[in-house]
Design an enzyme around this catalytic site. Structure first.
Site, PDB file in Angstrom:
ATOM      1  N   CYS A 107      50.899  41.588  40.268  1.00 55.49           N
ATOM      2  CA  CYS A 107      51.746  42.677  40.099  1.00 55.49           C
ATOM      3  C   CYS A 107      52.094  42.924  38.516  1.00 55.49           C
ATOM      4  O   CYS A 107      52.112  42.028  37.838  1.00 55.49           O
ATOM      5  CB  CYS A 107      53.201  42.226  40.760  1.00 55.49           C
ATOM      6  SG  CYS A 107      53.167  41.807  42.301  1.00 55.49           S
ATOM      7  N   ARG A 124      45.258  44.428  36.546  1.00 53.04           N
ATOM      8  CA  ARG A 124      45.566  43.094  37.131  1.00 53.04           C
ATOM      9  C   ARG A 124      45.240  42.989  38.549  1.00 53.04           C
ATOM     10  O   ARG A 124      45.499  41.811  39.056  1.00 53.04           O
ATOM     11  CB  ARG A 124      47.059  43.168  36.888  1.00 53.04           C
ATOM     12  CG  ARG A 124      47.633  43.078  35.448  1.00 53.04           C
ATOM     13  CD  ARG A 124      48.871  43.307  35.221  1.00 53.04           C
ATOM     14  NE  ARG A 124      49.831  42.241  35.735  1.00 53.04           N
ATOM     15  CZ  ARG A 124      50.240  41.187  35.010  1.00 53.04           C
ATOM     16  NH1 ARG A 124      50.128  41.230  33.604  1.00 53.04           N
ATOM     17  NH2 ARG A 124      50.981  40.216  35.491  1.00 53.04           N
ATOM     18  N   LYS A 133      30.873  35.008  40.857  1.00 54.79           N
ATOM     19  CA  LYS A 133      30.866  36.358  40.487  1.00 54.79           C
ATOM     20  C   LYS A 133      30.429  37.281  41.709  1.00 54.79           C
ATOM     21  O   LYS A 133      30.848  38.349  41.855  1.00 54.79           O
ATOM     22  CB  LYS A 133      29.932  36.281  39.230  1.00 54.79           C
ATOM     23  CG  LYS A 133      30.189  37.230  38.259  1.00 54.79           C
ATOM     24  CD  LYS A 133      31.333  36.829  37.233  1.00 54.79           C
ATOM     25  CE  LYS A 133      32.759  36.422  37.833  1.00 54.79           C
ATOM     26  NZ  LYS A 133      33.513  35.637  36.977  1.00 54.79           N
ATOM     27  N   LYS A 146      43.788  40.013  38.540  1.00 56.50           N
ATOM     28  CA  LYS A 146      43.434  39.711  37.023  1.00 56.50           C
ATOM     29  C   LYS A 146      44.204  38.264  36.725  1.00 56.50           C
ATOM     30  O   LYS A 146      43.427  37.328  36.249  1.00 56.50           O
ATOM     31  CB  LYS A 146      43.423  40.604  36.052  1.00 56.50           C
ATOM     32  CG  LYS A 146      43.011  40.243  34.565  1.00 56.50           C
ATOM     33  CD  LYS A 146      41.373  40.089  34.707  1.00 56.50           C
ATOM     34  CE  LYS A 146      41.069  39.741  33.461  1.00 56.50           C
ATOM     35  NZ  LYS A 146      39.532  39.067  33.690  1.00 56.50           N
ATOM     36  N   TRP A 168      50.955  43.460  44.205  1.00 59.21           N
ATOM     37  CA  TRP A 168      49.843  42.716  44.940  1.00 59.21           C
ATOM     38  C   TRP A 168      50.648  42.134  45.942  1.00 59.21           C
ATOM     39  O   TRP A 168      51.351  40.832  45.655  1.00 59.21           O
ATOM     40  CB  TRP A 168      49.220  41.746  43.967  1.00 59.21           C
ATOM     41  CG  TRP A 168      48.011  41.099  44.326  1.00 59.21           C
ATOM     42  CD1 TRP A 168      46.738  41.681  44.348  1.00 59.21           C
ATOM     43  CD2 TRP A 168      47.982  39.692  44.934  1.00 59.21           C
ATOM     44  NE1 TRP A 168      45.838  40.633  45.045  1.00 59.21           N
ATOM     45  CE2 TRP A 168      46.597  39.492  45.159  1.00 59.21           C
ATOM     46  CE3 TRP A 168      48.855  38.527  44.970  1.00 59.21           C
ATOM     47  CZ2 TRP A 168      46.264  38.283  45.934  1.00 59.21           C
ATOM     48  CZ3 TRP A 168      48.385  37.502  45.584  1.00 59.21           C
ATOM     49  CH2 TRP A 168      47.371  37.187  45.816  1.00 59.21           C
ATOM     50  N   ASN A 212      58.041  40.733  39.745  1.00 58.36           N
ATOM     51  CA  ASN A 212      56.852  39.846  39.968  1.00 58.36           C
ATOM     52  C   ASN A 212      57.205  38.505  40.177  1.00 58.36           C
ATOM     53  O   ASN A 212      58.088  38.097  39.610  1.00 58.36           O
ATOM     54  CB  ASN A 212      56.042  39.986  38.572  1.00 58.36           C
ATOM     55  CG  ASN A 212      55.251  41.523  38.315  1.00 58.36           C
ATOM     56  OD1 ASN A 212      55.514  42.109  38.958  1.00 58.36           O
ATOM     57  ND2 ASN A 212      54.890  41.305  37.053  1.00 58.36           N
ATOM     58  N   GLY A 213      56.582  37.872  41.142  1.00 59.87           N
ATOM     59  CA  GLY A 213      56.734  36.423  41.273  1.00 59.87           C
ATOM     60  C   GLY A 213      57.281  36.254  42.855  1.00 59.87           C
ATOM     61  O   GLY A 213      57.029  37.275  43.631  1.00 59.87           O
ATOM     62  N   GLU A 238      29.619  29.338  39.326  1.00 59.89           N
ATOM     63  CA  GLU A 238      30.186  30.612  38.675  1.00 59.89           C
ATOM     64  C   GLU A 238      29.470  31.743  38.971  1.00 59.89           C
ATOM     65  O   GLU A 238      30.027  32.882  39.325  1.00 59.89           O
ATOM     66  CB  GLU A 238      30.381  30.574  37.122  1.00 59.89           C
ATOM     67  CG  GLU A 238      30.509  31.830  36.293  1.00 59.89           C
ATOM     68  CD  GLU A 238      31.789  32.398  36.652  1.00 59.89           C
ATOM     69  OE1 GLU A 238      32.626  31.778  37.317  1.00 59.89           O
ATOM     70  OE2 GLU A 238      32.053  33.594  36.070  1.00 59.89           O
ATOM     71  N   GLU A 256      33.114  37.957  44.118  1.00 59.84           N
ATOM     72  CA  GLU A 256      33.985  38.651  43.627  1.00 59.84           C
ATOM     73  C   GLU A 256      33.501  40.324  43.646  1.00 59.84           C
ATOM     74  O   GLU A 256      34.518  41.083  44.112  1.00 59.84           O
ATOM     75  CB  GLU A 256      34.325  38.292  42.337  1.00 59.84           C
ATOM     76  CG  GLU A 256      35.027  37.070  42.192  1.00 59.84           C
ATOM     77  CD  GLU A 256      35.524  36.636  40.875  1.00 59.84           C
ATOM     78  OE1 GLU A 256      36.580  36.205  40.591  1.00 59.84           O
ATOM     79  OE2 GLU A 256      34.680  36.794  39.923  1.00 59.84           O
ATOM     80  N   HIS A 293      20.821  17.922  51.337  1.00 60.88           N
ATOM     81  CA  HIS A 293      21.823  17.119  52.026  1.00 60.88           C
ATOM     82  C   HIS A 293      22.555  17.987  52.828  1.00 60.88           C
ATOM     83  O   HIS A 293      23.660  17.696  53.330  1.00 60.88           O
ATOM     84  CB  HIS A 293      22.656  16.159  51.074  1.00 60.88           C
ATOM     85  CG  HIS A 293      21.996  15.382  50.418  1.00 60.88           C
ATOM     86  ND1 HIS A 293      21.396  14.273  50.903  1.00 60.88           N
ATOM     87  CD2 HIS A 293      21.758  15.040  49.019  1.00 60.88           C
ATOM     88  CE1 HIS A 293      20.713  13.453  50.054  1.00 60.88           C
ATOM     89  NE2 HIS A 293      20.865  14.142  48.982  1.00 60.88           N
TER      90      HIS A 293
HETATM   91  C1  G6P Z   1      41.839  34.937  38.946  1.00 60.48           C
HETATM   92  C2  G6P Z   1      41.015  35.984  38.499  1.00 60.48           C
HETATM   93  C3  G6P Z   1      39.674  35.161  37.965  1.00 60.48           C
HETATM   94  C4  G6P Z   1      40.117  34.199  37.151  1.00 60.48           C
HETATM   95  C5  G6P Z   1      41.337  33.171  37.551  1.00 60.48           C
HETATM   96  C6  G6P Z   1      41.899  32.272  36.607  1.00 60.48           C
HETATM   97  O1  G6P Z   1      41.813  34.337  40.347  1.00 60.48           O
HETATM   98  O2  G6P Z   1      40.802  36.817  39.270  1.00 60.48           O
HETATM   99  O3  G6P Z   1      38.781  35.965  37.463  1.00 60.48           O
HETATM  100  O4  G6P Z   1      39.196  33.393  36.696  1.00 60.48           O
HETATM  101  O5  G6P Z   1      42.396  33.831  38.182  1.00 60.48           O
HETATM  102  O6  G6P Z   1      42.545  33.190  35.596  1.00 60.48           O
HETATM  103  P1  G6P Z   1      42.702  32.459  34.073  1.00 60.48           P
HETATM  104  O7  G6P Z   1      43.607  33.562  33.548  1.00 60.48           O
HETATM  105  O8  G6P Z   1      43.676  31.280  34.089  1.00 60.48           O
HETATM  106  O9  G6P Z   1      41.541  32.214  33.305  1.00 60.48           O
END
Ligand code: G6P
Length: 606
Positions: free
Chosen positions: A2, A27, A483, A601, A74, A98-99, A479, A486, A502
């Protein structure tokens, strides 16, 4: 997640609220809204989905008023519908939040018994009714908010406006970040500095528990004990807010291409590139006494923690454990007086990471953080900050922040090794020289994206993709899978290459692409053996390697070459490969690359 903007000034605020919400889009959100007060009456416009829906609503039905609040939501409590979108409003107040209010059910039932009618499923509507309840029982505006805040459990950043007084906006912060912007003829609130950047470069970050009564001229800030306090005004780093996409179609692509520059900038913070040695460092903590390190983060930052473990154990010879921030404190790990807790976060606001950090601080552990947003809560609450200099990252899927984290962690590892007098066990100059070369090698990789684009057509047909890596490149395989999931919405899993036999090998057939990160290091031959196991079962291998394709020893779906480099730099090069794989596949899939569905984000709820 948010986003909040609030403006109190002399001119109409509707357009500026929208301008700011556009900057908060990165965000991640699923609905948006604004509310203004004009001639003793509040009004609002809200819309589900993208901001363009709200903009067309406002175009058809404009909002007047020089005091207003806006929000990108969000969803946490209640579906992402127009009805549940913020601002939440009654005749007296309008609130953006927010929260999460954890005790909203009991507050709601108390208010319902008192005659309040609720229209939404959200926790936020409770705040609006609570304030209104106190106003209707005789409290002044400020007093009513103060009393309501004391009833709330959970986390919040709030922006509140009132129908009876256009000259007041109230902001409050507990657990979720909020900043006040100081303009010439207006004052602002914003959940992050990016929201405020078009209007002002003078910002006050509220501290935990602070709340502020804001007019168009000033802000009076109170702490959690309601005492008036002074908080400093800091200048925004303007260069961090150049938000355009330039010549790129997507922020993600732009940010992938920024990597040579921002990695170089991050390394320069720690390394004398001419002398190939660390800058003298005194980070305020005696690194020589550290005998154990716990590293933690979420999402991509969790994977850079895993890479860090390989470096620190190998070069600094300090035992390292790594855990997800969302899990770490629930394990209640035994702690020693000389351990260091290291938190990795791009935003510095991730709720899980912050909660883990606070757990370790409460246990009197030394807390360090690798953060990209230097004014963030995690940075401010850490004993030691190891900054990355990636600049603002707008694409929800992290790219340049990841490789800058790796760069900063590698330098921190060298500081640890030096302090522990372990530098004799390896060639420090050789590693530094490898790191210094990395930006140029990455620039070379980025000069030709055709192999990634060609491969993307194949990956876009797949329902599942496997990523494999060994040793320090294993976390990069994880990672890579993250990616791809996502941004392309294709199911992908990452595994240590040796773990394939395994279990995951049961998935291998002629339909599944298997992306193997196989730099020609001392583990190369073992990874090649794993590729044979895949090939003999019909799996289609994508070979990401500095070796020649004939060294793979099997038929390949594609060879994505990476330059030769020092082994400790390979995670950065492999990272760029997996970013480009994900990006080009997503382009073909036609997804919303910079704001993938359901993702945020900066995740400021646990
Ligand atoms: C969210 C984002 C990810 C990010 C994660 C941790 O899930 O979508 O891309 O890696 O938060 O965020 P930070 O700001 O703590 O690295």
């Amino acid at each position: 997640m948010c986003g909040i903007i609030g403006i109190i000034g002399e001119n109409s605020v509707s357009d500026d609220l929208i301008k700011s919400l556009e900057r908060l889009e990165y965000r991640g959100y699923d609905s948006a809204g604004i509310a203004t007060v004009y001639n003793g009456r509040m009004d609002r416009r809200r819309a589900n989905g993208k901001l363009k829906n709200l903009i067309s609503l406002i175009h058809n039905s404009p909002l007047k008023g020089s005091t207003g609040i806006g929000h990108t939501r969000w969803a946490t409590h209640g579906r992402p519908t127009e009805r549940n979108a913020h601002p939440h409003m009654n005749e007296d107040v309008s609130v953006v939040h927010n929260g999460i209010i954890e005790n909203f059910r009991e507050l709601r039932s108390e208010l319902e018994k008192a005659g309040c009618i609720f229209y939404t499923e959200t926790d936020t509507e409770t705040i609006a009714h609570m304030i209104s309840y106190y106003i209707r029982h005789g409290a002044g505006i400020v007093d009513a908010v103060g009393r309501a805040l004391k009833r709330l459990k959970g986390t919040f950043a709030l922006g509140i406006i009132f129908s009876t007084d256009e000259d007041i906006m109230i902001a409050a912060r507990r657990g979720s970040p909020l900043a006040i912007g100081h303009g010439n003829t207006a004052m602002y609130i914003g959940s992050d500095a990016i929201a405020l950047a078009p209007f002002t470069s003078a910002v006050t970050y509220l501290e935990e528990g602070d709340w502020a009564v804001i007019s168009s001229k000033n802000a009076i800030i109170r702490d959690s004990n309601d005492e008036v306090v002074q908080r400093s005004v800091t200048a925004l780093e303007v260069c961090n807010f150049q938000m355009g996409k330039g010549n790129h179609r997507h922020y993600m692509h732009k940010e992938i291409h920024e990597q040579p520059e921002v990695i170089s900038r991050t390394l320069s913070n720690y390394i004398d590139k001419a002398e190939l040695k660390l800058h003298p460092f005194d980070i305020g903590v005696d690194l020589s006494t550290i005998d154990r390190i716990i590293i933690s983060g979420c999402g991509t930052s969790f994977y850079s923690s895993l890479v860090g473990r390989y470096w620190i154990e190998r070069y600094a010879c300090i035992p390292v454990e790594v855990d997800f921030s969302s899990e770490l404190r629930y394990r209640e790990p035994p702690l020693s007086p000389n351990s260091l807790a290291l938190f990795i976060s791009q935003s510095g606001e991730t709720a899980d990471t912050l909660a883990a950090l606070r757990y370790f601080k409460a246990k009197h552990q030394t807390v360090a953080s690798v953060v990209n947003v230097h004014t963030s809560t995690i940075a401010r609450e850490s004993n030691v900050v190891i900054p990355t200099l990636a600049g603002s990252e707008v694409g929800v899927a992290s790219t340049k922040a990841f490789t800058c984290q790796l760069s900063a962690i590698a330098c921190f590892c060298l500081m640890l090794a030096k302090s522990q007098k372990n530098v004799t066990k390896f060639n420090e100059r050789e590693i530094i020289s490898g790191l210094v070369d990395a930006p140029n090698l990455i620039a070379a990789m980025l000069s030709d994206e055709r192999p990634f684009n060609n491969l993307a057509y194949e990956l876009a047909k797949a329902s599942n993709v496997l990523y494999l890596g060994r040793g320090i490149n294993c976390p990069v395989a994880l990672e890579g899978a993250l990616k791809l999931k996502e941004v392309s919405y294709i199911h992908a899993e990452g595994y240590p290459a040796g773990e394939l036999k395994h279990g995951p090998i049961a998935l291998v057939d002629e339909k599944i692409p298997v992306i193997v990160l196989a730099p020609k290091d001392k583990l190369f031959n073992k990874t090649v053996s794993n590729m044979q196991e895949i090939a003999s079962r019909g799996g289609r291998i994508v070979f990401v390697s500095d070796a020649n394709s004939d060294e793979a020893g099997c038929e390949l779906l594609a060879h994505l070459p990476i330059p030769k480099a020092h082994p400790c730099v390979m995670p950065l090069l492999c990272a760029v490969s997996v970013q480009l794989i994900a990006y080009h596949t997503a382009v073909i899939m036609g997804t919303d690359i910079d704001q993938p569905r359901n993702l945020a984000k900066s995740v400021t709820v646990e």
